[in-house]
Design a protein around this motif. Structure first.
Motif, PDB file in Angstrom:
ATOM      1  N   LEU A   1       0.861  -1.175   0.000  1.00 35.32           N
ATOM      2  CA  LEU A   1       0.000   0.000   0.000  1.00 35.32           C
ATOM      3  C   LEU A   1       0.903   1.233   0.000  1.00 35.32           C
ATOM      4  O   LEU A   1       1.761   1.389   0.869  1.00 35.32           O
ATOM      5  N   PHE A   2       0.730   2.077  -1.012  1.00 33.65           N
ATOM      6  CA  PHE A   2       1.451   3.337  -1.097  1.00 33.65           C
ATOM      7  C   PHE A   2       0.448   4.465  -0.947  1.00 33.65           C
ATOM      8  O   PHE A   2      -0.662   4.394  -1.478  1.00 33.65           O
ATOM      9  N   SER A   3       0.848   5.504  -0.246  1.00 33.18           N
ATOM     10  CA  SER A   3       0.021   6.701  -0.150  1.00 33.18           C
ATOM     11  C   SER A   3       0.784   7.848  -0.794  1.00 33.18           C
ATOM     12  O   SER A   3       2.016   7.837  -0.864  1.00 33.18           O
ATOM     13  N   ALA A   4       0.024   8.815  -1.278  1.00 33.75           N
ATOM     14  CA  ALA A   4       0.619  10.002  -1.895  1.00 33.75           C
ATOM     15  C   ALA A   4      -0.115  11.222  -1.382  1.00 33.75           C
ATOM     16  O   ALA A   4      -1.348  11.249  -1.368  1.00 33.75           O
ATOM     17  N   ALA A   5       0.642  12.209  -0.956  1.00 30.68           N
ATOM     18  CA  ALA A   5       0.033  13.469  -0.524  1.00 30.68           C
ATOM     19  C   ALA A   5      -0.576  14.158  -1.738  1.00 30.68           C
ATOM     20  O   ALA A   5      -0.019  14.116  -2.833  1.00 30.68           O
ATOM     21  N   ARG A   6      -1.715  14.769  -1.539  1.00 28.54           N
ATOM     22  CA  ARG A   6      -2.310  15.555  -2.616  1.00 28.54           C
ATOM     23  C   ARG A   6      -1.435  16.791  -2.851  1.00 28.54           C
ATOM     24  O   ARG A   6      -0.687  17.216  -1.983  1.00 28.54           O
ATOM     25  N   ALA A   7      -1.545  17.347  -4.030  1.00 30.58           N
ATOM     26  CA  ALA A   7      -0.774  18.540  -4.372  1.00 30.58           C
ATOM     27  C   ALA A   7      -1.300  19.745  -3.605  1.00 30.58           C
ATOM     28  O   ALA A   7      -2.467  19.778  -3.191  1.00 30.58           O
ATOM     29  N   GLY A   8      -0.447  20.721  -3.398  1.00 31.80           N
ATOM     30  CA  GLY A   8      -0.851  21.995  -2.812  1.00 31.80           C
ATOM     31  C   GLY A   8      -1.191  21.935  -1.339  1.00 31.80           C
ATOM     32  O   GLY A   8      -0.690  21.099  -0.592  1.00 31.80           O
ATOM     33  N   GLU A   9      -2.076  22.855  -0.947  1.00 32.50           N
ATOM     34  CA  GLU A   9      -2.429  22.993   0.466  1.00 32.50           C
ATOM     35  C   GLU A   9      -3.059  21.733   1.042  1.00 32.50           C
ATOM     36  O   GLU A   9      -2.814  21.386   2.191  1.00 32.50           O
ATOM     37  N   ALA A  10      -3.856  21.024   0.239  1.00 32.62           N
ATOM     38  CA  ALA A  10      -4.491  19.799   0.730  1.00 32.62           C
ATOM     39  C   ALA A  10      -3.430  18.813   1.213  1.00 32.62           C
ATOM     40  O   ALA A  10      -3.563  18.218   2.285  1.00 32.62           O
ATOM     41  N   GLY A  11      -2.375  18.625   0.435  1.00 30.40           N
ATOM     42  CA  GLY A  11      -1.306  17.718   0.826  1.00 30.40           C
ATOM     43  C   GLY A  11      -0.535  18.214   2.038  1.00 30.40           C
ATOM     44  O   GLY A  11      -0.169  17.431   2.909  1.00 30.40           O
TER      45      GLY A  11
END
Length: 160
Positions: free
Chosen positions: A95-105
């Motif tokens: 399982l890999f997670s990725a931060a969302r781009a911009g402020e959300a991440g």
């Protein structure tokens, strides 16, 4: 896949923090068989849980930073990568997670997916014997892999 330069790669990331970019290891580009890849994926040798994926979207390279979950799936069962759809032992899918781009991440908003632990999907779709994996099959698997990666990347890039 079109070839990438180190500059292309470093400027492509949509969800990387400045400290991640400063420490970004670049894989051996001179060894890469670009015509046998849908994306460039590699794990960070200095940060065991971090990985990187770069693909071409709308004629520009787009990179994402992914993080592997701490645990793995239970040994002895089968699993399937959500990108290449290759069935394999569960210990080879993570399982890999990725931060969302911009402020959300920056606020901790992430999305996740089960992906080949070594990010080697482009090689896996080409590993079956030639009589079981003719060029038309590879082309179909390639298109599907790229579509799933682009959907995941587009989801990361959503600002709302």
């Amino acid at each position: 896949m079109q070839p990438l330069t180190e500059s292309d790669i470093r400027s492509s990331f949509v969800n990387a923090m400045p400290d991640e970019l400063a420490q970004l290891p670049i894989p051996g580009l001179h060894e890469t068989l670009w015509n046998e890849r849908e994306f460039l994926g590699w794990r960070d040798p200095q940060a065991a849980r971090r990985g990187y994926m770069v693909s071409w979207m709308d004629d520009k390279p787009v990179g994402i930073v992914v993080r592997a979950a701490g645990g793995s799936l239970r040994p002895g069962i089968a699993a399937m990568c959500s990108f290449c759809h290759s069935p394999q032992p569960a210990t080879q899918v993570r399982l890999f997670s990725a931060a969302r781009a911009g402020e959300a991440g920056r606020n901790g908003n992430t999305i996740g997916s089960y992906i080949c632990e070594d990010l080697g999907c482009p090689m896996l779709i080409r590993t079956a014997p030639p009589h079981l994996n003719p060029p038309a099959t590879i082309a179909m698997r390639s298109e599907s892999l790229l579509a799933r990666l682009h959907n995941f990347t587009a989801d990361i890039m959503k600002t709302a």
